[in-house]
Design a protein around this motif. Structure first.
Motif, PDB file in Angstrom:
ATOM      1  N   SER A  40       0.840  -1.203   0.000  1.00 40.59           N
ATOM      2  CA  SER A  40       0.000   0.000   0.000  1.00 40.59           C
ATOM      3  C   SER A  40       0.871   1.248   0.000  1.00 40.59           C
ATOM      4  O   SER A  40       1.743   1.403   0.862  1.00 40.59           O
ATOM      5  CB  SER A  40      -0.920   0.004   1.228  1.00 40.59           C
ATOM      6  OG  SER A  40      -1.637   1.208   1.318  1.00 40.59           O
ATOM      7  N   LYS A  42      -0.206   4.108   0.706  1.00 37.04           N
ATOM      8  CA  LYS A  42      -0.735   5.022   1.714  1.00 37.04           C
ATOM      9  C   LYS A  42      -0.171   4.742   3.107  1.00 37.04           C
ATOM     10  O   LYS A  42      -0.403   5.513   4.038  1.00 37.04           O
ATOM     11  CB  LYS A  42      -2.263   4.921   1.767  1.00 37.04           C
ATOM     12  CG  LYS A  42      -2.963   5.326   0.480  1.00 37.04           C
ATOM     13  CD  LYS A  42      -4.469   5.170   0.614  1.00 37.04           C
ATOM     14  CE  LYS A  42      -5.177   5.543  -0.681  1.00 37.04           C
ATOM     15  NZ  LYS A  42      -6.649   5.353  -0.573  1.00 37.04           N
ATOM     16  N   ASN A  48      -0.995   8.841   8.038  1.00 37.31           N
ATOM     17  CA  ASN A  48      -1.319   7.476   8.456  1.00 37.31           C
ATOM     18  C   ASN A  48      -0.579   7.092   9.733  1.00 37.31           C
ATOM     19  O   ASN A  48      -1.117   6.371  10.579  1.00 37.31           O
ATOM     20  CB  ASN A  48      -0.976   6.494   7.334  1.00 37.31           C
ATOM     21  CG  ASN A  48      -1.487   5.097   7.620  1.00 37.31           C
ATOM     22  OD1 ASN A  48      -2.674   4.885   7.809  1.00 37.31           O
ATOM     23  ND2 ASN A  48      -0.587   4.128   7.651  1.00 37.31           N
ATOM     24  N   ASN A 300      -4.262  -1.481  10.935  1.00 35.82           N
ATOM     25  CA  ASN A 300      -4.235  -0.412   9.940  1.00 35.82           C
ATOM     26  C   ASN A 300      -3.938  -0.955   8.552  1.00 35.82           C
ATOM     27  O   ASN A 300      -4.581  -0.561   7.562  1.00 35.82           O
ATOM     28  CB  ASN A 300      -3.194   0.626  10.339  1.00 35.82           C
ATOM     29  CG  ASN A 300      -3.059   1.750   9.335  1.00 35.82           C
ATOM     30  OD1 ASN A 300      -2.128   1.780   8.541  1.00 35.82           O
ATOM     31  ND2 ASN A 300      -3.974   2.705   9.364  1.00 35.82           N
ATOM     32  N   VAL A 303      -6.896  -2.753   7.033  1.00 40.87           N
ATOM     33  CA  VAL A 303      -7.912  -1.800   6.568  1.00 40.87           C
ATOM     34  C   VAL A 303      -7.487  -1.174   5.240  1.00 40.87           C
ATOM     35  O   VAL A 303      -8.289  -1.056   4.308  1.00 40.87           O
ATOM     36  CB  VAL A 303      -8.155  -0.701   7.622  1.00 40.87           C
ATOM     37  CG1 VAL A 303      -9.036   0.414   7.050  1.00 40.87           C
ATOM     38  CG2 VAL A 303      -8.819  -1.288   8.860  1.00 40.87           C
ATOM     39  N   LEU A 304      -6.221  -0.759   5.149  1.00 38.86           N
ATOM     40  CA  LEU A 304      -5.725  -0.151   3.912  1.00 38.86           C
ATOM     41  C   LEU A 304      -5.801  -1.120   2.731  1.00 38.86           C
ATOM     42  O   LEU A 304      -5.985  -0.700   1.585  1.00 38.86           O
ATOM     43  CB  LEU A 304      -4.274   0.313   4.095  1.00 38.86           C
ATOM     44  CG  LEU A 304      -4.041   1.500   5.030  1.00 38.86           C
ATOM     45  CD1 LEU A 304      -2.551   1.790   5.156  1.00 38.86           C
ATOM     46  CD2 LEU A 304      -4.781   2.744   4.542  1.00 38.86           C
ATOM     47  N   LEU A 305      -5.677  -2.404   3.031  1.00 38.77           N
ATOM     48  CA  LEU A 305      -5.731  -3.420   1.978  1.00 38.77           C
ATOM     49  C   LEU A 305      -7.152  -3.904   1.717  1.00 38.77           C
ATOM     50  O   LEU A 305      -7.356  -4.862   0.953  1.00 38.77           O
ATOM     51  CB  LEU A 305      -4.840  -4.614   2.353  1.00 38.77           C
ATOM     52  CG  LEU A 305      -3.340  -4.317   2.485  1.00 38.77           C
ATOM     53  CD1 LEU A 305      -2.587  -5.541   2.973  1.00 38.77           C
ATOM     54  CD2 LEU A 305      -2.763  -3.834   1.161  1.00 38.77           C
ATOM     55  N   ASN A 306      -8.120  -3.245   2.389  1.00 37.61           N
ATOM     56  CA  ASN A 306      -9.547  -3.568   2.205  1.00 37.61           C
ATOM     57  C   ASN A 306      -9.874  -5.024   2.549  1.00 37.61           C
ATOM     58  O   ASN A 306     -10.704  -5.660   1.887  1.00 37.61           O
ATOM     59  CB  ASN A 306      -9.983  -3.272   0.765  1.00 37.61           C
ATOM     60  CG  ASN A 306      -9.938  -1.796   0.439  1.00 37.61           C
ATOM     61  OD1 ASN A 306     -10.322  -0.955   1.248  1.00 37.61           O
ATOM     62  ND2 ASN A 306      -9.453  -1.463  -0.755  1.00 37.61           N
ATOM     63  N   VAL A 307      -9.209  -5.534   3.569  1.00 36.66           N
ATOM     64  CA  VAL A 307      -9.495  -6.888   4.035  1.00 36.66           C
ATOM     65  C   VAL A 307     -10.788  -6.870   4.848  1.00 36.66           C
ATOM     66  O   VAL A 307     -11.025  -5.955   5.651  1.00 36.66           O
ATOM     67  CB  VAL A 307      -8.327  -7.425   4.892  1.00 36.66           C
ATOM     68  CG1 VAL A 307      -8.653  -8.802   5.455  1.00 36.66           C
ATOM     69  CG2 VAL A 307      -7.050  -7.477   4.062  1.00 36.66           C
ATOM     70  N   SER A 308     -11.612  -7.845   4.674  1.00 35.94           N
ATOM     71  CA  SER A 308     -12.887  -7.930   5.393  1.00 35.94           C
ATOM     72  C   SER A 308     -12.664  -7.925   6.908  1.00 35.94           C
ATOM     73  O   SER A 308     -11.730  -8.565   7.399  1.00 35.94           O
ATOM     74  CB  SER A 308     -13.620  -9.215   5.004  1.00 35.94           C
ATOM     75  OG  SER A 308     -14.676  -9.497   5.897  1.00 35.94           O
ATOM     76  N   GLN A 312     -10.110 -10.022   9.398  1.00 38.19           N
ATOM     77  CA  GLN A 312      -9.210  -9.345  10.324  1.00 38.19           C
ATOM     78  C   GLN A 312      -9.208 -10.052  11.678  1.00 38.19           C
ATOM     79  O   GLN A 312      -8.158 -10.220  12.305  1.00 38.19           O
ATOM     80  CB  GLN A 312      -9.620  -7.881  10.492  1.00 38.19           C
ATOM     81  CG  GLN A 312      -9.396  -7.032   9.254  1.00 38.19           C
ATOM     82  CD  GLN A 312      -9.796  -5.596   9.466  1.00 38.19           C
ATOM     83  OE1 GLN A 312      -9.723  -5.068  10.583  1.00 38.19           O
ATOM     84  NE2 GLN A 312     -10.239  -4.933   8.412  1.00 38.19           N
TER      85      GLN A 312
END
Length: 334
Positions: A40, A42, A48, A300, A303-308, A312
């Protein structure tokens, strides 16, 4: 001659293993940050970084208290519910005060008064935990699990199942404000860590905590008041959970009835990943801080990797399990 060479080789391996165990959390953090920075763009940004620090501030508060408890070979599963109740009490008193219709009396609360009331509730629940464990010899797991349920029920009764919102900008400064370019929650958690480090390293009370966790029977024979120390430790843990609850409530500008769910898992994970033994007597506050940073960076990054969110929880569960396995392996090697 061969026996001497073999012995020296074994000693060298043990020294290397101990050195590796000492820095394993730092190595894990470095690898985690390296991987996330690749996945990522970001992740490695100032915004961040502050976001991560602000998010882990609550866990650091809770995990610091949990560390003291675990050092005595105990556990506190109630911290998430204590956090919720303390935050709800603070918000309710600040928003609505206390009414006594029979006496035609209304008592309003300033921010300081409401915060102190929330801290008092957290500390009293900690006292109750410690008293139950020491007076009735109830295992810490069972006693704190009961208080988890009690505190959650009291939170629902106090809030009637609805959030308490609209607490004002002055109160929200605790969770969202900045001071000297650093978020206020980071200042709060930093002060708590500093005090806890001094407590464990520079005071007789701190030495007693390690002694009890190392060998409770020997500590009792040495004249240490085991019950008094344990009650004090659980009281501190309850108070620090209350501080976490106040920060969360301030940041959201709302006291949520279901706040703090699974927070105890993050705290335990930070403690174990930071190198504190679940058997007690071994560990450090700074190790726990490092463990909390790892958990925060992991959350964090996911979340940045759009994991469910469901995955998590699975990942964090495996991380906790791995940390415990490593702890047990290190204990056998020593």
């Amino acid at each position: 001659m061969e026996a001497i060479i073999k012995l020296n080789s074994q000693n060298s391996i043990k020294k290397y293993t101990r050195s590796l165990a000492r820095f394993q959390s730092l190595i894990a953090l470095f690898i985690l940050c390296f991987v996330l920075s690749i996945l990522s763009d970001k992740f490695l940004t100032i915004d961040n970084a502050w976001n991560v620090m602000r998010q882990i501030s609550v866990n650091i508060c809770i995990a610091t208290g949990m560390t003291l408890v675990v050092l005595t070979a105990g556990i506190d599963l109630s911290v998430g519910s204590v956090l919720a109740l303390s935050g709800a009490i603070t918000a309710g008193l600040l928003r609505n005060g206390l009414e006594f219709p029979s006496a035609n009396l209304y008592v309003g609360f300033t921010i300081l008064g409401a915060v102190l009331a929330g801290l008092l509730i957290g500390a009293l629940l900690g006292v109750f935990n410690g008293w139950t464990i020491t007076r009735f010899k109830v295992p810490p797991f069972v006693a704190t699990l009961a208080v988890l349920t009690i505190a959650r029920g009291l939170t629902m009764l106090w809030t009637k199942g609805f959030p308490i919102s609209g607490l004002g900008e002055s109160f929200s400064f605790i969770g969202t404000g900045w001071f000297l370019g650093i978020p206020v929650p980071v200042w709060i958690s930093g002060i708590i860590v500093l005090m806890a480090v001094l407590l464990t390293r520079k005071t007789r009370f701190g030495r007693y905590i390690y002694a009890i966790g190392g060998n409770e029977n020997a500590s009792r024979l040495s004249g240490i008041n085991i019950d008094k120390i344990k009650i004090a430790v659980y009281t501190i843990a309850g108070g620090l959970a209350a501080i976490g609850g106040i920060i969360v409530t301030s940041r959201l500008d709302s006291a949520q009835p279901n706040a703090g769910i699974t927070y105890e898992l993050d705290a335990i994970a930070a403690v174990v990943i930071g190198g504190t033994s679940l058997s007690g007597g071994k560990g450090s506050i700074m190790g726990t801080v490092l463990g909390a940073i790892i958990i925060g960076v992991l959350n964090n990054g996911l979340v940045l990797l759009n994991v469910s969110p469901f995955w998590q929880q699975v990942v964090k569960g495996f991380v906790i399990l791995l940390a415990v396995i490593i702890d047990k392996a290190n204990s056998k090697n020593q």
